[in-house]
Design a protein around this motif. Structure first.
Motif, PDB file in Angstrom:
ATOM      1  N   SER A 162      14.268  -5.838   2.089  1.00 19.39           N
ATOM      2  CA  SER A 162      13.804  -6.192   1.070  1.00 19.39           C
ATOM      3  C   SER A 162      12.558  -5.037   0.766  1.00 19.39           C
ATOM      4  O   SER A 162      11.880  -4.372   1.664  1.00 19.39           O
ATOM      5  CB  SER A 162      13.438  -7.280   0.601  1.00 19.39           C
ATOM      6  N   LEU A 163      12.058  -4.596  -0.467  1.00 22.65           N
ATOM      7  CA  LEU A 163      11.820  -3.612  -1.083  1.00 22.65           C
ATOM      8  C   LEU A 163      10.291  -4.415  -1.535  1.00 22.65           C
ATOM      9  O   LEU A 163      10.805  -4.933  -2.510  1.00 22.65           O
ATOM     10  CB  LEU A 163      12.050  -2.214  -0.827  1.00 22.65           C
ATOM     11  N   PRO A 164       8.965  -3.383  -1.702  1.00 23.03           N
ATOM     12  CA  PRO A 164       7.699  -4.509  -2.600  1.00 23.03           C
ATOM     13  C   PRO A 164       8.190  -4.005  -3.859  1.00 23.03           C
ATOM     14  O   PRO A 164       8.561  -2.790  -4.343  1.00 23.03           O
ATOM     15  CB  PRO A 164       6.920  -3.963  -1.851  1.00 23.03           C
ATOM     16  N   MET A 165       8.065  -4.495  -5.258  1.00 18.60           N
ATOM     17  CA  MET A 165       8.359  -4.598  -6.112  1.00 18.60           C
ATOM     18  C   MET A 165       7.254  -2.792  -7.049  1.00 18.60           C
ATOM     19  O   MET A 165       7.041  -2.298  -7.567  1.00 18.60           O
ATOM     20  CB  MET A 165       7.908  -5.614  -7.200  1.00 18.60           C
ATOM     21  N   GLU A 166       6.045  -2.736  -6.149  1.00 13.06           N
ATOM     22  CA  GLU A 166       4.662  -1.702  -6.710  1.00 13.06           C
ATOM     23  C   GLU A 166       5.337  -0.587  -6.210  1.00 13.06           C
ATOM     24  O   GLU A 166       4.871   0.686  -6.755  1.00 13.06           O
ATOM     25  CB  GLU A 166       3.697  -2.448  -5.468  1.00 13.06           C
ATOM     26  N   LEU A 167       6.345  -0.309  -5.974  1.00 12.24           N
ATOM     27  CA  LEU A 167       7.149   1.173  -5.784  1.00 12.24           C
ATOM     28  C   LEU A 167       7.545   0.906  -6.654  1.00 12.24           C
ATOM     29  O   LEU A 167       7.483   2.668  -6.416  1.00 12.24           O
ATOM     30  CB  LEU A 167       8.144   0.668  -4.519  1.00 12.24           C
ATOM     31  N   GLU A 168       7.694   0.694  -7.586  1.00  4.94           N
ATOM     32  CA  GLU A 168       8.411   1.454  -9.100  1.00  4.94           C
ATOM     33  C   GLU A 168       7.359   2.592  -9.176  1.00  4.94           C
ATOM     34  O   GLU A 168       7.393   3.622 -10.176  1.00  4.94           O
ATOM     35  CB  GLU A 168       8.595   0.592  -9.761  1.00  4.94           C
ATOM     36  N   ALA A 169       5.920   2.508  -8.929  1.00  8.52           N
ATOM     37  CA  ALA A 169       4.977   3.305  -9.084  1.00  8.52           C
ATOM     38  C   ALA A 169       4.876   4.859  -8.709  1.00  8.52           C
ATOM     39  O   ALA A 169       4.121   5.515  -8.759  1.00  8.52           O
ATOM     40  CB  ALA A 169       3.178   2.958  -8.433  1.00  8.52           C
ATOM     41  N   LEU A 170       6.562   4.810  -7.531  1.00 10.68           N
ATOM     42  CA  LEU A 170       6.601   6.245  -7.515  1.00 10.68           C
ATOM     43  C   LEU A 170       7.560   6.837  -7.905  1.00 10.68           C
ATOM     44  O   LEU A 170       8.726   7.135  -7.699  1.00 10.68           O
ATOM     45  CB  LEU A 170       7.583   5.791  -5.942  1.00 10.68           C
ATOM     46  N   THR A 171       7.261   7.474  -9.348  1.00 12.56           N
ATOM     47  CA  THR A 171       7.504   8.691 -10.093  1.00 12.56           C
ATOM     48  C   THR A 171       8.190   8.816 -10.183  1.00 12.56           C
ATOM     49  O   THR A 171       8.754  10.037 -10.975  1.00 12.56           O
ATOM     50  CB  THR A 171       6.248   7.821 -11.536  1.00 12.56           C
TER      51      THR A 171
ATOM     52  N   GLU B 289       0.958  -1.325   0.044  1.00 15.52           N
ATOM     53  CA  GLU B 289      -0.570   0.092  -0.077  1.00 15.52           C
ATOM     54  C   GLU B 289       0.722   1.692   0.320  1.00 15.52           C
ATOM     55  O   GLU B 289       0.051   2.804  -0.052  1.00 15.52           O
ATOM     56  CB  GLU B 289      -0.915   0.276   1.103  1.00 15.52           C
ATOM     57  N   PHE B 290       1.934   0.776   0.399  1.00 17.84           N
ATOM     58  CA  PHE B 290       3.362   1.975   0.419  1.00 17.84           C
ATOM     59  C   PHE B 290       2.900   2.978  -1.125  1.00 17.84           C
ATOM     60  O   PHE B 290       3.093   4.431  -1.005  1.00 17.84           O
ATOM     61  CB  PHE B 290       4.196   1.726   0.953  1.00 17.84           C
ATOM     62  N   SER B 291       2.954   2.373  -1.784  1.00 20.02           N
ATOM     63  CA  SER B 291       2.633   2.638  -3.582  1.00 20.02           C
ATOM     64  C   SER B 291       1.939   3.709  -3.616  1.00 20.02           C
ATOM     65  O   SER B 291       1.652   4.329  -4.934  1.00 20.02           O
ATOM     66  CB  SER B 291       3.229   1.679  -4.150  1.00 20.02           C
ATOM     67  N   LYS B 292       0.929   3.741  -2.653  1.00 20.52           N
ATOM     68  CA  LYS B 292      -0.349   4.170  -3.312  1.00 20.52           C
ATOM     69  C   LYS B 292       0.217   5.819  -2.439  1.00 20.52           C
ATOM     70  O   LYS B 292      -0.176   6.645  -3.472  1.00 20.52           O
ATOM     71  CB  LYS B 292      -1.564   4.104  -2.501  1.00 20.52           C
ATOM     72  N   LEU B 293       1.429   6.297  -2.195  1.00 17.79           N
ATOM     73  CA  LEU B 293       1.851   7.389  -2.054  1.00 17.79           C
ATOM     74  C   LEU B 293       2.797   8.065  -2.874  1.00 17.79           C
ATOM     75  O   LEU B 293       3.924   8.487  -3.301  1.00 17.79           O
ATOM     76  CB  LEU B 293       3.255   7.237  -0.980  1.00 17.79           C
ATOM     77  N   GLN B 294       2.237   8.239  -4.477  1.00 19.14           N
ATOM     78  CA  GLN B 294       3.172   8.337  -5.156  1.00 19.14           C
ATOM     79  C   GLN B 294       3.277   9.958  -5.454  1.00 19.14           C
ATOM     80  O   GLN B 294       4.125  10.655  -6.793  1.00 19.14           O
ATOM     81  CB  GLN B 294       1.763   7.998  -6.522  1.00 19.14           C
ATOM     82  N   LEU B 295       3.192  10.916  -4.809  1.00 22.02           N
ATOM     83  CA  LEU B 295       4.184  11.885  -5.154  1.00 22.02           C
ATOM     84  C   LEU B 295       4.964  12.035  -4.050  1.00 22.02           C
ATOM     85  O   LEU B 295       5.507  13.135  -3.670  1.00 22.02           O
ATOM     86  CB  LEU B 295       2.682  13.242  -4.270  1.00 22.02           C
ATOM     87  N   LEU B 296       5.623  11.034  -3.218  1.00 22.41           N
ATOM     88  CA  LEU B 296       6.734  11.191  -2.201  1.00 22.41           C
ATOM     89  C   LEU B 296       7.996  11.661  -3.532  1.00 22.41           C
ATOM     90  O   LEU B 296       8.314  10.654  -4.333  1.00 22.41           O
ATOM     91  CB  LEU B 296       6.997   9.377  -1.863  1.00 22.41           C
ATOM     92  N   VAL B 297       8.586  12.141  -2.778  1.00 23.29           N
ATOM     93  CA  VAL B 297       9.925  12.869  -3.420  1.00 23.29           C
ATOM     94  C   VAL B 297      11.067  12.073  -2.422  1.00 23.29           C
ATOM     95  O   VAL B 297      12.242  11.637  -3.298  1.00 23.29           O
ATOM     96  CB  VAL B 297       9.835  14.109  -3.418  1.00 23.29           C
ATOM     97  N   HIS B 298      11.284  11.390  -1.422  1.00 25.14           N
ATOM     98  CA  HIS B 298      12.068  11.905  -0.545  1.00 25.14           C
ATOM     99  C   HIS B 298      11.607  10.368   0.630  1.00 25.14           C
ATOM    100  O   HIS B 298      10.152  11.193   0.860  1.00 25.14           O
ATOM    101  CB  HIS B 298      12.671  13.000   0.393  1.00 25.14           C
ATOM    102  N   ILE B 299      12.412   9.128   1.134  1.00 22.66           N
ATOM    103  CA  ILE B 299      11.972   8.683   2.113  1.00 22.66           C
ATOM    104  C   ILE B 299      12.902   8.528   2.671  1.00 22.66           C
ATOM    105  O   ILE B 299      14.490   8.099   2.557  1.00 22.66           O
ATOM    106  CB  ILE B 299      11.293   7.455   1.208  1.00 22.66           C
ATOM    107  N   ASP B 300      12.883   9.023   4.005  1.00 17.64           N
ATOM    108  CA  ASP B 300      14.223   8.128   4.934  1.00 17.64           C
ATOM    109  C   ASP B 300      13.446   6.685   6.003  1.00 17.64           C
ATOM    110  O   ASP B 300      12.179   6.915   6.290  1.00 17.64           O
ATOM    111  CB  ASP B 300      14.342   9.166   5.589  1.00 17.64           C
ATOM    112  N   LEU B 301      13.987   5.182   5.204  1.00 23.03           N
ATOM    113  CA  LEU B 301      14.239   4.105   6.165  1.00 23.03           C
ATOM    114  C   LEU B 301      15.220   3.154   6.609  1.00 23.03           C
ATOM    115  O   LEU B 301      15.657   2.399   7.354  1.00 23.03           O
ATOM    116  CB  LEU B 301      13.564   3.524   5.071  1.00 23.03           C
ATOM    117  N   ARG B 302      15.998   4.661   6.868  1.00 20.47           N
ATOM    118  CA  ARG B 302      17.319   4.217   8.119  1.00 20.47           C
ATOM    119  C   ARG B 302      17.633   2.974   9.022  1.00 20.47           C
ATOM    120  O   ARG B 302      15.876   3.731   9.655  1.00 20.47           O
ATOM    121  CB  ARG B 302      18.081   5.493   7.900  1.00 20.47           C
TER     122      ARG B 302
END
Length: 601
Positions: free
Chosen positions: A485-494, A466-479
């Motif tokens: 792993s990361l889900p392939m669906e994140l490719e929607a974050l264009t 569901e994280f891939s629904k945040l399609q306006l994301l410019v910066h992600i900090d997951l440190r």
């Protein structure tokens, strides 16, 4: 006067019989083009345009001789003239003089062919408003073309033109002119007559100067002069009072242009030049600026006058020589993104720099509290200064568009945090330094506005689809999490430009990152990554910063040297033997050059 006088002595149907048998253009396409006025023949492998296309508005359709009864839709004598012809991505080496027969054309697109010349008769298309000639082999243009005074859009990029004639000034209605990626060494003064121009692209040529008369184009909003040989910009450029975007990247500039009248300028791109000093005079007129890009220059210091840029949202100083920052930078009310990688910042701790723009600005603000006389200035009431017992900072939500619930050491984010958002347009979320084991489900409620999210220093083991629904994301900090792993669906974050994955449990480079072409920064230090695919990484042609230090890379593939967009590559702390530490210490360019030298011939 017969419409068929040119071919009166031959059977007017013969051409159509032949077309029907041999022509790569289906007859049905021609038939529907008579009704719609539009014909798309792109990508059909054509080496020449069939005569039936040029004569579409002249010859009687074949069915007129065959059928004596017509439905309303087939009444050929009522059908429309061709106004739009698309011939792109074929193998055309020339264009027939017969193009003039399509006198009603408004749009003609012939880009991506092999044209080395155009017929003089193109000047007879008096209705033409849009002419696309890019990606051909044109070295010159026929004099007739300058008679097309109704042209609004002319695209000539990616050809082989060395000059433009003074006649260019006759196209007085032109509002979009692209002549990038040619071999122009100068621009005719007559360009100044194109006073209706809104977009002008001169990038990727050999221009050493711009004619002062260019300033007469008062309606220009976007001017791109990137990748030329400009050493300065004429001061009169400041008279372009409608200018909103100015691109001067990859030139030889030593100073920012002085633009006192450009009150609407929103973006100034001056990366990859030789700028060493930012003069206060060059900054004071840029109050409307939202993006100032100065990466890959030689800037040594930022003057305090940077605080005059009250509208600034993004400041890119990547790969300069800045050693300290003015405290006032933290007071810029709209600043959301501050890129400082590749600078010798000695006065600011490295760990602070890796915490992101918000924390850095907070630190700079804390430095301005103390006045020289020892008094304390009252800090503005922001997320950082309200009493710690206040659980939710509504002020930050309303004014800073920031939802901050960090450093609470909570295992989940309470519902009242999300409820407090109401109808506010939250662009930044900071849930770092908690005990989260999963991403809060309600985060997707912010999908229409959220651009920056910090989930660092938690206990996340997975990122939900569901994280891939945040399609306006410019910066992600997951440190500092427990991700593998990361889900392939994140490719929607264009729109994603940067992602921080340092201090996790990744054993391989996340597959999905190869698919996010907008990425500029990937930080993955202190994981267990064993390797990287340089061929797929090269596809990320905007990637400028890649940190893979302290991983388990046994071998650095030589092809990584082909990733020439990289400006900062960190590989130290891995078990590979080559390149050796002496090469790594010389910096990114030296490492990439070394790797390229080891690519097998």
């Amino acid at each position: 006067m017969s419409r068929f006088k040119r071919g009166a002595h031959v059977d007017s149907r013969a051409g159509f019989r032949q077309e029907k048998e041999d022509c790569p253009v289906p007859y049905g396409l021609l038939k529907s083009a008579r009704k719609s006025g539009q014909l798309n023949l792109s990508g059909r492998g054509l080496t020449e345009v069939p005569k039936s296309v040029w004569r579409l508005n002249l010859d009687t359709p074949e069915e007129a001789q065959q059928n004596l009864s017509f439905g309303a839709a087939d009444r050929w004598w009522e059908q429309t003239d061709l106004t739009k012809l698309l011939l792109s991505s074929n193998k055309l080496q020339s264009l027939s003089d017969d193009v003039k027969l399509l006198s009603a054309l408004v749009v003609l697109d012939i880009h991506d062919n092999q044209l080395s010349s155009l017929p003089e008769s193109i000047g007879e298309l008096e209705q033409l408003q849009k002419l696309i000639l890019s990606h051909n082999k044109l070295t010159d243009l026929p004099a007739g073309l300058w008679r097309l005074t109704n042209l609004r859009c002319l695209h000539l990029q990616q050809n082989q033109m060395e000059r433009l004639p003074q006649d260019l000034g006759q196209l007085i209605h032109l509002d979009d002119f692209d002549v990038s990626n040619n071999q122009l060494t100068d621009i005719p003064e007559s360009l100044s007559k194109l006073t209706n121009l809104v977009k002008l692209n001169l990038s990727c040529n050999r221009l050493k100067s711009l004619p002062p008369a260019i300033s007469q184009m008062k309606n220009i909003r976007m001017l791109d002069c990137s990748r030329n040989q400009l050493e300065s910009v004429p001061p009169v450029l400041a008279q372009m009072e409608s200018l909103e975007q100015l691109y001067l990247r990859h030139n030889k500039l030593r100073l920012l242009p002085e633009l006192p009248c450009c009150k609407t300028l929103k973006e100034l791109h001056c990366g990859n030049n030789q700028i060493e000093v930012l003069e206060p005079d060059h900054l004071k007129h840029l109050s409307a600026l939202s993006f100032l890009e100065l990466r890959d220059n030689k800037v040594k210091r930022l003057p305090e006058e940077i605080t005059l840029l009250e509208g600034l949202e993004r400041l890119d100083l990547t790969n300069n020589d800045v050693s300290s920052l003015p405290s006032g930078l933290g007071t810029l009310p709209k600043l959301k993104s501050l890129s400082l990688e590749g600078n010798p910042l000695r006065a600011i701790r490295r760990d602070l720099l890796t915490k992101g723009t918000g924390e850095l600005l907070k630190y700079l603000r804390s430095r301005v509290q103390e006045q020289p006389d020892g008094d304390f200035k009252e800090e503005p009431k922001t997320a950082m200064t309200l009493p710690s017992q206040a659980k939710i900072n509504v002020h930050a939500i309303k004014t800073l568009k920031t939802l901050d619930y960090s450093e609470k050491h909570e295992a989940s984010i309470p519902d009242e945090v999300f409820n407090a958002v109401g109808d506010s347009a939250v662009t930044n979320v900071n849930f770092s330094k908690n005990q989260l084991t999963s991403v809060p489900q309600r985060i997707t409620e912010l999908k229409d506005t959220l651009a920056d999210i910090n989930l660092g220093f938690n206990k996340l083991t997975t990122i939900p689809v569901e994280f891939s629904k945040l399609q306006l994301l410019v910066h992600i900090d997951l440190r500092n999490n427990l991700l593998i792993s990361l889900p392939m669906e994140l490719e929607a974050l264009t729109k994603l430009r940067s992602i921080i994955l340092s201090f996790n449990k990744f054993k391989s480079f996340p597959e999905v990152l190869y698919h996010i072409s907008s990425l500029e920064t990937i930080l993955m230090c202190n994981n267990q990554v064993g390797g990287i695919d340089p061929v797929r990484l090269k596809i990320l042609n905007r990637l400028s910063t890649l940190d893979l230090s302290n991983n388990d890379i046994m071998q650095v593939p030589p092809e990584l040297g082909n990733c020439i967009s990289l400006r900062a590559l960190m590989l130290d702390g891995n078990p590979f033997r080559n390149p050796r530490a002496a090469v790594l210490s010389k910096g990114t360019d030296a490492v990439l050059e070394y790797l390229r030298s080891r690519i097998p011939a």
